[in-house]
Design an enzyme around this catalytic site. Sequence first.
Site, PDB file in Angstrom:
ATOM      1  N   GLY A  55      33.018  48.325  55.601  1.00 56.74           N
ATOM      2  CA  GLY A  55      33.430  49.818  55.359  1.00 56.74           C
ATOM      3  C   GLY A  55      33.524  50.469  56.513  1.00 56.74           C
ATOM      4  CB  CYS A  82      31.500  43.569  57.691  1.00 59.97           C
ATOM      5  SG  CYS A  82      31.931  44.337  59.417  1.00 59.97           S
ATOM      6  CE1 TYR A  83      28.189  51.429  56.965  1.00 59.52           C
ATOM      7  CE2 TYR A  83      27.968  50.884  54.726  1.00 59.52           C
ATOM      8  CZ  TYR A  83      27.625  51.644  55.673  1.00 59.52           C
ATOM      9  OH  TYR A  83      26.954  52.904  55.444  1.00 59.52           O
ATOM     10  CG  HIS A 169      35.751  41.027  57.162  1.00 63.51           C
ATOM     11  ND1 HIS A 169      35.593  41.965  56.180  1.00 63.51           N
ATOM     12  CD2 HIS A 169      35.626  41.551  58.401  1.00 63.51           C
ATOM     13  CE1 HIS A 169      35.178  42.880  56.777  1.00 63.51           C
ATOM     14  NE2 HIS A 169      35.165  42.672  58.192  1.00 63.51           N
ATOM     15  CD  GLU A 171      36.333  40.353  53.094  1.00 61.71           C
ATOM     16  OE1 GLU A 171      35.327  39.263  53.330  1.00 61.71           O
ATOM     17  OE2 GLU A 171      36.181  41.441  53.540  1.00 61.71           O
ATOM     18  CB  SER A 223      59.928  50.002  33.279  1.00 58.76           C
ATOM     19  OG  SER A 223      59.201  48.727  33.894  1.00 58.76           O
ATOM     20  N   GLY A 224      61.520  47.174  32.189  1.00 57.50           N
ATOM     21  CA  GLY A 224      62.143  46.097  32.686  1.00 57.50           C
ATOM     22  C   GLY A 224      61.648  45.473  33.741  1.00 57.50           C
ATOM     23  N   GLY A 225      60.239  45.700  34.219  1.00 55.73           N
ATOM     24  CA  GLY A 225      59.574  45.260  35.310  1.00 55.73           C
ATOM     25  C   GLY A 225      58.555  44.334  34.631  1.00 55.73           C
ATOM     26  CG  ASP A 227      53.029  45.292  36.268  1.00 53.44           C
ATOM     27  OD1 ASP A 227      53.066  44.198  36.564  1.00 53.44           O
ATOM     28  OD2 ASP A 227      53.019  46.313  37.301  1.00 53.44           O
ATOM     29  CB  SER A 228      56.453  47.790  31.120  1.00 53.24           C
ATOM     30  OG  SER A 228      57.610  47.497  31.678  1.00 53.24           O
ATOM     31  CE  LYS A 367      53.849  43.079  39.984  1.00 59.13           C
ATOM     32  NZ  LYS A 367      54.055  44.400  39.402  1.00 59.13           N
TER      33      LYS A 367
END
Length: 511
Positions: A55, A82-83, A169, A171, A223-225, A227-228, A367
Amino acid sequence: MQKNLIIVLDFGSQYSHMIARRIRDIGVYTLLCSYKLSVSEILKKNPKGIILSGGPCSTYHHQSPLILKEIFYLNIPILGICYGMQMISSLFKGIVKKSIHKEFGKSCFIIDQKSLLFQNIPRQSNVWMSHMDEVTKVPETFHVIGHTDSCSIAAIQHNKKNIYGVQFHPEVKNTKYGIVLFKNFVLTICQCHPTWILKNFLQKKIYSIRRRVQKNKVLLGISGGLDSCVTACIIYKSVGSSLYCIFIDTGFLLEEDQKNIHDLSKKMNFPIKVIDAKKHFLHQLKGINDPEQKRKIIGKEFIYFFQKESEKIGNVNFLAQGTIYSDIVESSPMGTLRSPIKSHHNVGGLPQRMKFKLIEPLKKLFKDEVKRLGKQLGVPKNILYRHPFPGPGLSIRIIGEVNKRKISILKKSESILSQELQKFGIYHLVSQAFIVLLPIKSVGVMGDKRSYEYVAALRVVNTEDFMTSTCSPLPYQFLEKISNRIINEVDGINRMVYDITSKPPSTIEWE
Ligand code: XMP
């Protein structure tokens, strides 16, 4: 409830979500939670391990966020990054100070003592450092297990408890053995089993949606994307013809969207109703310049159409949305440390009191997990591999007020970009590419005549999860071609610029 859960308490690091992402890659379910989560809320979630993120604060400042010390007595393994490590040290009465040598970037980490955290990691390896403070005195109940050239206390371990801290880090991909370290913590120290498999997720989701919806109806704005579309497929598998899909044509969509919707409907076998709302949306955005206001208005208008449509259908209790995890993380601050970045239309725009109950099957997924799920569900390739497109569409790629002419200019430019990305074979090599129409005009000379037209920016980014990104280093011939074609073929633009900023500090979309 997930039996194998790791929670990441977020102290505002730009990398916090990456921690959750890496652990999911190991097959263990992870949630990113506010650092304000109380001990009783933590216990309710029943995690097998807790990670304290990095952080921007310093533990020696008065108002810095701290966890309650009780967390160390829950008998749950803890890893501070880290933090997070500095906070552990402070709370156990060690000393944290501003570093004499700030360290940003690659460093050579050396393991000083054997530790479960470092199993299968060579004694010397590259790690990613990003810190201004460091632990200068280890608490008495801890010992040092690793150092770097400029940081003599780069990893610590409690003498008796399963509490660890690393200054670097793990990650970040540049920490070579970061994933091994996480495996050691999550699988060996926390004894989690890698049960987070998307196939199980899908089956459980389908079952739980079916139980929740029962004989009611579900409305979904598609929507055509990706996710939907994935959301539609999951809900259709759960409730079949009780799902009503509508495609609201806001006028801010790309030409290919309608075609994608048609393909999906044909392939997956469910009907999608198209609603022409172009005039309505344009009217609502008249005179609106502020990006957040645009997003909120669009969210509200979507709901207006959903409500109107649900009255026609009758007995619709549920509204489904393709919200994913990054929409939520970016729209709402985890605590007070990170400010909301932008209201993703399906998160920020919804009214507080709605007559629908929400179904958001993807809201805990990143995603690339959604993409994997889409593949499993047989979503058509043109949707699966399509670049993401924001819900508010072109309206947030026209900076300032939207009007018909600007939409037409932007659509023509986007279409040229799309053709050239395909021709150059670049489309699938980059994560997202689009044009932004700027509200400034510049002077040019075309055919011996002075022109005074809009400036447009090309934005092409590479990213793993859309939470951070870098500008794509495109070949000069491509940039030149895009600029030449847009300026010659699109009336209204006489200058192109290329946006080379990364995220952070910029976001991918301009608004
Ligand atoms: P930003 O601009 O926040 O974008 O860096 C990250 C990713 O999210 C997309 N985006 C949206 N997607 N509704 C969406 O469904 C939205 O309101 C929205 N705003 C941004 C953006 O295109 C990028 O892929």
